[in-house]
Scaffold this active site. Structure first.
Site, mmCIF file in Angstrom:
data_model
loop_
_atom_site.group_PDB
_atom_site.id
_atom_site.type_symbol
_atom_site.label_atom_id
_atom_site.label_comp_id
_atom_site.label_asym_id
_atom_site.label_seq_id
_atom_site.Cartn_x
_atom_site.Cartn_y
_atom_site.Cartn_z
ATOM 1 N N LEU A 137 -34.501 -37.664 -25.037
ATOM 2 C CA LEU A 137 -33.945 -38.633 -25.989
ATOM 3 C C LEU A 137 -33.050 -37.952 -27.023
ATOM 4 O O LEU A 137 -32.975 -38.364 -28.174
ATOM 5 C CB LEU A 137 -35.101 -39.372 -26.686
ATOM 6 C CG LEU A 137 -36.128 -40.033 -25.745
ATOM 7 C CD1 LEU A 137 -37.332 -40.534 -26.522
ATOM 8 C CD2 LEU A 137 -35.474 -41.179 -24.962
ATOM 9 N N GLY A 138 -32.384 -36.859 -26.626
ATOM 10 C CA GLY A 138 -31.501 -36.134 -27.542
ATOM 11 C C GLY A 138 -32.295 -35.608 -28.725
ATOM 12 O O GLY A 138 -33.369 -35.018 -28.560
ATOM 13 N N ASP A 174 -31.207 -29.761 -19.528
ATOM 14 C CA ASP A 174 -31.560 -28.876 -18.402
ATOM 15 C C ASP A 174 -32.635 -27.891 -18.849
ATOM 16 O O ASP A 174 -33.564 -27.580 -18.092
ATOM 17 C CB ASP A 174 -30.324 -28.105 -17.917
ATOM 18 C CG ASP A 174 -29.131 -29.013 -17.687
ATOM 19 O OD1 ASP A 174 -29.356 -30.199 -17.373
ATOM 20 O OD2 ASP A 174 -27.991 -28.558 -17.848
HETATM 21 O O1 LIG Z 1 -20.735 -33.437 -14.042
HETATM 22 P P1 LIG Z 1 -22.237 -33.273 -13.991
HETATM 23 O O2 LIG Z 1 -22.670 -32.602 -12.730
HETATM 24 O O3 LIG Z 1 -22.993 -34.529 -14.280
HETATM 25 O O4 LIG Z 1 -22.647 -32.318 -15.181
HETATM 26 C C1 LIG Z 1 -22.147 -31.001 -15.240
HETATM 27 C C2 LIG Z 1 -22.461 -30.415 -16.590
HETATM 28 O O5 LIG Z 1 -21.859 -31.167 -17.644
HETATM 29 O O6 LIG Z 1 -23.869 -30.457 -16.790
HETATM 30 C C3 LIG Z 1 -24.314 -29.285 -17.437
HETATM 31 C C4 LIG Z 1 -25.027 -29.656 -18.693
HETATM 32 O O7 LIG Z 1 -26.135 -30.456 -18.423
HETATM 33 C C5 LIG Z 1 -23.092 -28.422 -17.654
HETATM 34 O O8 LIG Z 1 -23.392 -27.079 -17.428
HETATM 35 C C6 LIG Z 1 -22.067 -28.940 -16.682
HETATM 36 O O9 LIG Z 1 -20.745 -28.730 -17.097
#
Ligand SMILES: O=P(O)(O)OC[C@@]1(O)O[C@H](CO)[C@@H](O)[C@@H]1O
Length: 315
Positions: A223-224, A254
């Site tokens: 939730l940020g 992540d």
């Molecule tokens: O374009 P997608 O695959 O949804 O997201 C890619 C991305 O924004 O996700 C990561 C951060 O969560 C970054 O490392 C990467 O640039």
């Protein structure tokens, strides 16, 4: 060991600048390049905590080679599937007040043989009986819409639990098919799936249980700045803690997922680690992932008694 698969990785470039004015020339004073893509970031965060991680990804062109080199310098074991088209670069512009503008390229199209090679790489990696398979990020053009469900079937054949972190139509289709042991949407993604705003804890929990009923396991809703909510069919728990000086939210979700999956803790402690790793990531520049010294689990509050009517923005 945890295996991650990222069908659309990126070389993440972060440019820090005083202020961004649309239509003007902006000069950056600091730049960073990090291996990026959601699964790649999960693997990097695990490696920083000396947790074995194997990252699977397509790689093409000079950006792909640079990404693989940077990843191996981070201590992440990598299996790359050669792709004809060059790996994308995603750009983040960070102003001195912390405002981040992110520009993601669509990424190179995957031809069917490359998608199949990625599935084979997953199959081979799961022969090693990892603790989890993490399938994460957007799908590039050309990748079959059901690629994540194919990974889920391969994971089930190996009896390895699978965690999914994706967005938009890919998330909707995969969540509807079911078969994921954990799904990590953020608040916006959950609202998009539900087709309405979810301003309270109760509404987030209800939307999460709707996904669970499609045949999925735990929902870890990030939730940020308002923490992380863990929802199962029976219970829900929240964890969070204030961020002292935010620098970049890119990749924080992540890191939260990596914190949840790392180690062998009961669910409540997993959730505490998720919130602590995510919070630590926000205090670091670009897509830098936190190490043990950055993570403060004691600063995180875990609660099981949140009233359903409590607004998310008050967490
Ligand atoms: O374009 P997608 O695959 O949804 O997201 C890619 C991305 O924004 O996700 C990561 C951060 O969560 C970054 O490392 C990467 O640039």
């Amino acid at each position: 060991m945890i295996v991650t698969v990222t069908p659309n990785p990126s070389l993440d470039r972060t440019l820090e600048l005083p202020r961004l004015e649309r239509g003007e020339v902006a000069r950056s004073h600091t730049t960073h390049a990090h291996p990026g893509g959601k699964g790649v970031n999960v693997a990097r965060a695990l490696a920083r905590h000396e947790h074995a991680a194997l990252a699977l990804l397509p790689s093409g062109g000079s950006a792909g080679s640079e990404l693989a080199q940077l990843l191996s310098a981070c201590g992440v074991t990598t299996t790359t599937v050669p792709s004809q088209a060059p790996t994308r670069s995603n750009i983040t512009l960070v102003e001195s007040d912390g405002t981040a503008t992110k520009i993601n390229e669509p990424g190179p199209a995957l031809i069917p043989a490359e998608s199949d090679a990625l599935c084979d790489a997953v199959d081979t990696a799961l022969d090693r009986s990892p603790q989890w398979l993490v399938a994460a990020g957007s799908l590039p053009d050309g990748a079959p819409e059901e690629l994540y469900s194919r990974f889920a079937r391969i994971a089930a054949e190996h009896d390895v639990p699978i965690a999914l972190d994706t967005s938009g139509e890919t998330l909707r289709a995969a969540a509807q098919r079911g078969g994921f042991d954990l799904i990590k949407p953020n608040h916006e993604e959950l609202q998009e799936l539900a087709g309405r705003e979810l301003p309270t804890v109760g509404e987030v929990v209800t939307a999460a249980r709707h996904i669970i009923r499609r045949g999925n396991g735990v929902i870890l809703a990030t939730l940020g700045s308002h923490g992380v909510l863990r929802v199962t069919a029976e219970e829900s728990q929240w964890a969070g803690g204030a961020v002292r000086s935010p620098r970049s939210t890119v990749g924080a979700g992540d890191c939260a997922l990596a914190g949840y999956l790392a180690g062998d803790h009961p669910p409540r402690e997993r959730l505490r680690h998720a919130a602590a790793w995510g919070r630590a990531a926000v205090e670091l520049p670009g897509t830098t992932v936190p190490g043990p010294a950055d993570v403060d689990t004691a600063a995180v509050d875990v609660r099981t008694d949140l009233p359903p009517t409590l607004p998310i923005k008050e967490l």
